[in-house]
Design a protein around this motif. Structure first.
Motif, PDB file in Angstrom:
ATOM      1  N   GLU A  49       0.821  -1.208   0.000  1.00 57.19           N
ATOM      2  CA  GLU A  49       0.000   0.000   0.000  1.00 57.19           C
ATOM      3  C   GLU A  49       0.857   1.261   0.000  1.00 57.19           C
ATOM      4  O   GLU A  49       0.539   2.234  -0.675  1.00 57.19           O
ATOM      5  CB  GLU A  49      -0.952   0.014   1.204  1.00 57.19           C
ATOM      6  N   SER A  53       0.573   4.132  -3.013  1.00 56.04           N
ATOM      7  CA  SER A  53       0.155   5.522  -2.825  1.00 56.04           C
ATOM      8  C   SER A  53       1.220   6.488  -3.288  1.00 56.04           C
ATOM      9  O   SER A  53       0.923   7.555  -3.806  1.00 56.04           O
ATOM     10  CB  SER A  53      -0.150   5.795  -1.356  1.00 56.04           C
ATOM     11  N   ASN A 250      -4.627   3.709   3.312  1.00 59.30           N
ATOM     12  CA  ASN A 250      -4.343   3.545   1.890  1.00 59.30           C
ATOM     13  C   ASN A 250      -5.069   2.325   1.354  1.00 59.30           C
ATOM     14  O   ASN A 250      -5.178   1.311   2.030  1.00 59.30           O
ATOM     15  CB  ASN A 250      -2.844   3.384   1.665  1.00 59.30           C
TER      16      ASN A 250
ATOM     17  N   PHE B 151      -2.365  10.472  -5.893  1.00 65.68           N
ATOM     18  CA  PHE B 151      -1.534   9.354  -6.362  1.00 65.68           C
ATOM     19  C   PHE B 151      -1.372   9.305  -7.871  1.00 65.68           C
ATOM     20  O   PHE B 151      -0.676   8.458  -8.382  1.00 65.68           O
ATOM     21  CB  PHE B 151      -2.118   7.993  -5.938  1.00 65.68           C
TER      22      PHE B 151
END
Lengths: 287, 312
Positions: A49, A53, A250, B151
């Motif tokens: 994770e 991200s 996340n 992101f």
């Protein structure tokens, strides 16, 4: 229709080899551009994770996120339950679509009723009705008859979604069946069911398979009805994917893994049947 | 339901032509026809009824009003509702842009694929993949992986090249949604055009080449006229699905300004939070009337698809 052995257009006069190679390279570039978001999602699904991200790669790749989402019981919806629901709804609705569409296509193509054109237009026109225009009455009656949150209500609605397209496509495949074969079968006194089974269906099987595949894709991927009428126990795969979007912590890698799991069955089926789909669309569309 | 109808047809009237009776011809059609009418037309009629009432969700309002007939009030309201007009305009822009661009790209890709090169099968496989994805997943991929300012790979790329980040979805909601729709529907258009290209008789093309026609000349004079019905079909099928776009909007913007199309607006007014079922039904009816007008025009335009001979 299409000859599978045929390879592209013939080299035109005045076309030089450089141009031909250049166009091949261009096709590859376009394909890589188009697949990039999917490829990136596959890549992300193997990350941790933190890496996902930050869009970095410090901690290596693993199947860990797939294990996480497959075993997660976050919320109430497990992968197993959603998959079973989707599978049952999609397969049953597609089978019933074929069962209804094949005789209907027969009545529009082989021994057409007088107003076959109007009926065909009617079927297609139902696809123009906005789903939202009928969702509320459907909701009210589904609630009245205790169908909210069941697989039955989705099966019924997915039949309605796919039936017009299926009738349209199968009708055009039936028109391709040589007239003499049908007449011969009729002289022999073959019943309608046997006519279909012995003459028509064997000849049109590839087209019917392409039709079934399109129905499967649309039903498997459907989200709106499933969201409105099925929020409880009968949730399907699209809802399971969305349930992996989290507001805390996340989730990007897990969401990517869930997306890949949810799409894989249909993507593999589509890959396997792509030539047949092209054939199906050409015949289904225009004959 | 259907099996019984199939069985009944041939057993009656063994004498003479078993297909002489009109009802025998109609019988196999009936199960499908009845099903479609019940599931798609009846709810619509109920919607018409609701549209003349002030029906609301009782649990959603503080002072429940009894449901009563309000005549054409709901309809009168529509034409003074600027949000509805905006949603109509968004619908038109979204559909025209998405259908037009995916047809354009789809045709170009099909032309590229209709020639021999190394790895052609693999290129086709890669290109059709986005069409096979769930619309929800496609929207999530673009939202979270591509466009996201947190992101998103696009902004990482912009920053790397020294540019400032762009808030794609919040600043350009319509363009973002159209991007996803075009990304998904281009492969579909490509398949249809490819089917058209591959059904082109090769001998005519060869003859044209022997006569010394240029590639462009061949395309303009032979290929394009042949492709026309296929392009029309792609436009028709694409519009049917794209005009109803819901998933991408729901996932990407949740219906912010500039990205709410008509279906999403009606949804917001009714089960999506507004719970003004009477008014929302009126909106839906207006949409249906517009859809029928547009569909009739489109189908008439595309009547070349149906000009085949009647088989009696």
């Amino acid at each position: 229709m299409t000859d599978p052995g045929r390879h592209g257009s013939i080299l035109g006069v005045g076309e030089r080899r450089a141009i031909v190679v250049g166009l091949g390279v261009l096709a590859w570039l376009v394909a890589l551009l188009w697949i990039f978001p999917v490829a990136w999602t596959v890549f992300t699904s193997f990350k941790t994770e933190q890496d996902a991200s930050a869009q970095t790669l410090h901690q290596g790749l693993s199947f860990g996120r797939y294990r996480d989402v497959a075993n997660s019981t976050a919320g109430t919806l497990s992968l197993q339950a959603a998959f079973t629901n989707s599978f049952v709804v999609v397969v049953v609705s597609t089978l019933i679509v074929l069962l209804l569409a094949i005789p209907a296509a027969y009545a529009l193509a082989i021994h057409p009723i007088v107003k076959w054109r109007d009926v065909l237009f009617f079927f297609i026109s139902t696809k123009f009705l906005p789903i939202v225009a009928s969702i509320f009455p459907i909701y009210v009656y589904a609630e009245k008859w205790n169908l909210i949150g069941t697989r039955q209500v989705l099966i019924i609605l997915y039949i309605a979604i796919n039936l017009p397209l299926a009738i349209w496509m199968i009708r055009s495949f039936f028109r391709e069946v040589p007239r003499e074969l049908i007449e011969a079968a009729e002289i022999d006194g073959t019943s309608l069911v046997n006519q279909l089974r012995q003459v028509i269906l064997p000849l049109t099987a590839p087209g019917i398979a392409a039709t079934a595949l399109l129905c499967l894709i649309f039903a498997w991927n459907e989200y709106f009805y499933a969201l409105q009428l099925n929020f409880a126990n009968a949730s399907t795969m699209p809802q399971w994917v969305v349930s992996n979007v989290s507001t805390r912590g996340n989730f990007l890698a897990k969401l990517s893994a869930a997306s890949i799991i949810a799409c894989l069955p249909v993507v593999i089926a589509g890959w396997a049947a792509q030539k047949r789909m092209i054939r199906g669309l050409s015949m289904g569309a225009l004959k | 339901m259907s099996a019984s109808a199939v069985d009944v047809a041939p057993t009656r009237g063994k004498t003479g032509d078993p297909y002489s009776s009109a009802w025998r011809r109609r019988l196999p059609l009936l199960p499908a026809l009845v099903f479609v009418i019940v599931i798609t037309q009846l709810p619509f009629i109920v919607s018409i009824y609701y549209s003349f009432t002030n029906l609301k969700d009782k649990t959603q309002s503080l002072i429940p009003e009894p449901t009563r007939f309000v005549g054409i009030d709901n309809y009168r309201q529509i034409f003074s509702d600027p949000f509805f007009r905006q949603a109509m305009w968004t619908s038109v822009k979204m559909t025209v842009l998405a259908v037009g661009l995916s047809l354009l790209f789809g045709t170009v890709f099909a032309l590229l694929l209709d020639r021999k090169f190394v790895g052609r099968g693999l290129v086709r496989t890669l290109l059709i993949t986005p069409f096979l994805l769930m619309p929800v997943v496609a929207a999530l991929i673009w939202k979270q992986q591509m466009f996201s300012s947190l992101f998103g790979i696009l902004n990482k790329g912009l920053n790397f090249l020294g540019f400032n980040s762009i808030a794609f979805i919040s600043d350009h909601p319509l363009a973002s949604i159209v991007t996803v729709l075009v990304w998904q529907w281009t492969p579909f258009m490509m398949l249809i055009v490819l089917a058209g290209l591959q059904s082109q008789p090769t001998d005519i093309l060869e003859a044209a080449n022997v006569d010394g026609a240029t590639s462009f000349g061949v395309f303009r004079q032979l290929t394009f006229p042949h492709l026309r019905p296929y392009l029309e079909l792609g436009a028709l099928l694409g519009s049917i699905y794209i005009v109803q776009a819901f998933d991408a909007i729901d996932v990407m913007t949740g219906g912010g300004p500039g990205s709410t199309n008509v279906p999403y607006y009606v949804y917001q007014e009714s089960i999506g939070g507004g719970f003004r079922y009477g008014a929302a039904s009126a909106y839906a009816i207006v949409v249906v009337v517009f859809s029928i007008i547009i569909a009739t025009l489109a189908l008439r335009l595309l009547s070349s698809l149906f000009k085949d001979e009647d088989r009696a």
